[in-house]
Design a protein around this motif. Sequence first.
Motif, short mmCIF file in Angstrom:
data_model
loop_
_atom_site.label_atom_id
_atom_site.label_comp_id
_atom_site.label_asym_id
_atom_site.label_seq_id
_atom_site.Cartn_x
_atom_site.Cartn_y
_atom_site.Cartn_z
N SER A 110 15.92 17.96 13.27
CA SER A 110 15.41 17.70 14.61
C SER A 110 16.39 16.77 15.31
CB SER A 110 14.01 17.08 14.56
OG SER A 110 14.02 15.85 13.90
N SER A 116 18.39 16.76 28.09
CA SER A 116 18.31 18.21 27.89
C SER A 116 19.63 18.81 27.43
CB SER A 116 17.84 18.90 29.17
OG SER A 116 18.74 18.65 30.25
N ALA A 119 20.08 18.04 23.81
CA ALA A 119 19.16 18.89 23.06
C ALA A 119 19.72 20.30 22.93
CB ALA A 119 17.80 18.92 23.74
N ILE A 130 13.38 19.79 18.80
CA ILE A 130 13.72 18.74 19.76
C ILE A 130 12.65 17.66 19.68
CG2 ILE A 130 14.02 18.16 22.20
CD1 ILE A 130 14.94 21.10 22.60
N ASN A 131 13.08 16.42 19.51
CA ASN A 131 12.19 15.26 19.41
C ASN A 131 12.49 14.35 20.60
OD1 ASN A 131 10.57 13.15 18.65
ND2 ASN A 131 11.79 12.55 16.88
N ASP A 132 11.61 14.37 21.60
CA ASP A 132 11.86 13.72 22.88
C ASP A 132 10.92 12.53 23.07
OD1 ASP A 132 12.25 13.01 25.53
OD2 ASP A 132 11.68 14.95 26.37
N VAL A 146 13.66 23.53 26.86
CA VAL A 146 12.84 23.90 25.70
C VAL A 146 12.35 25.34 25.85
CG1 VAL A 146 10.75 23.37 24.39
CG2 VAL A 146 12.14 21.51 25.31
N TYR A 153 8.84 21.48 19.90
CA TYR A 153 9.11 20.35 20.78
C TYR A 153 8.15 19.22 20.45
CZ TYR A 153 9.87 17.99 25.35
OH TYR A 153 10.18 17.10 26.36
N ILE A 194 5.47 27.48 26.31
CA ILE A 194 5.87 26.63 25.18
C ILE A 194 4.62 26.24 24.40
CG2 ILE A 194 6.97 24.46 24.50
CD1 ILE A 194 8.46 24.62 27.27
N ILE A 197 4.22 22.76 19.84
CA ILE A 197 4.26 21.39 20.33
C ILE A 197 3.67 20.46 19.28
CG2 ILE A 197 3.48 19.82 22.16
CD1 ILE A 197 2.98 22.43 23.86
#
Length: 292
Positions: A110, A116, A119, A130-132, A146, A153, A194, A197
Amino acid sequence: MLTIETTQDTFFLKKNTINCKGKLLNLDELVVMGILNLTPDSFFDGGLLNNNQEIIEKVQKMLSDGATIIDIGGYSSRPGAAEVSEKDELDRVIPIIKLLIKQFPEIIISIDTFRSNVAKQAINAGAAIINDISAGNMDANMFATVKELQVPYIIMHMQGTPQTMQEKPTYKNVTLEVIDFFAKKVNELNKLGINDIIIDPGFGFGKTIEHNYELLNHLADFEILELPVLVGFSRKSMINKVIKTTPQEALNGTTTLNTLALSKGANILRVHDVLETKQVVDLYKKMKVNTI
């Protein structure tokens, strides 16, 4: 206070699988995420890895110790952390992602970033998640990215930014407000198509010690969102300020909070100490199997 029933008989049907580049990951199995900081100023392990061989050895140990995911970050998000340019962040993480994919072809990586473009380049280099920390709040293009990439995500709650988040964080009801934040974000993401999550309440990010422990106490209430939950307590000040330890002395405190989080429905534990955390997971799973 929030009083949602979240026992085993709850009607909520939690989505606990994610697709990592064709590999279906079942989060009901309880996952350990190992932290790989590529920054010189992280609060616990900043600057400890000086060359590619040390990084390979560190990751090999985490994988051998039981890590399912390796979380790579090139931007320190500790309170008051210095700004890092996008170029510097890319220079730190992209070569290492490529190195690790070559060394460990089956690895699940990850990328810990709020940018972005970072990522996107990380996913193209071989990362799978993706770890936001900002849940899209620090880069208006993140949600669209994403959607384009179609990867899992992780969205985290943070009040403010890493530079400002601990400047008198205020809530009327921290649990309700964080759940409401996620409900709105998830709705927005779902409308974009998406669905993979994961939510992270953001322990230590724009929260006082009292806020952190109130969130932990009500962690099971996040079942209402019907999504996997990631928690990250590893060696943080919410431990050290209570039991008067330093980050280097905080393993026992971290283990305690990780155990409590599992009992309240956490699916992913993000940690520096993989072996000890995998032992917690294994013991917890054994207890659950033998619970009538």
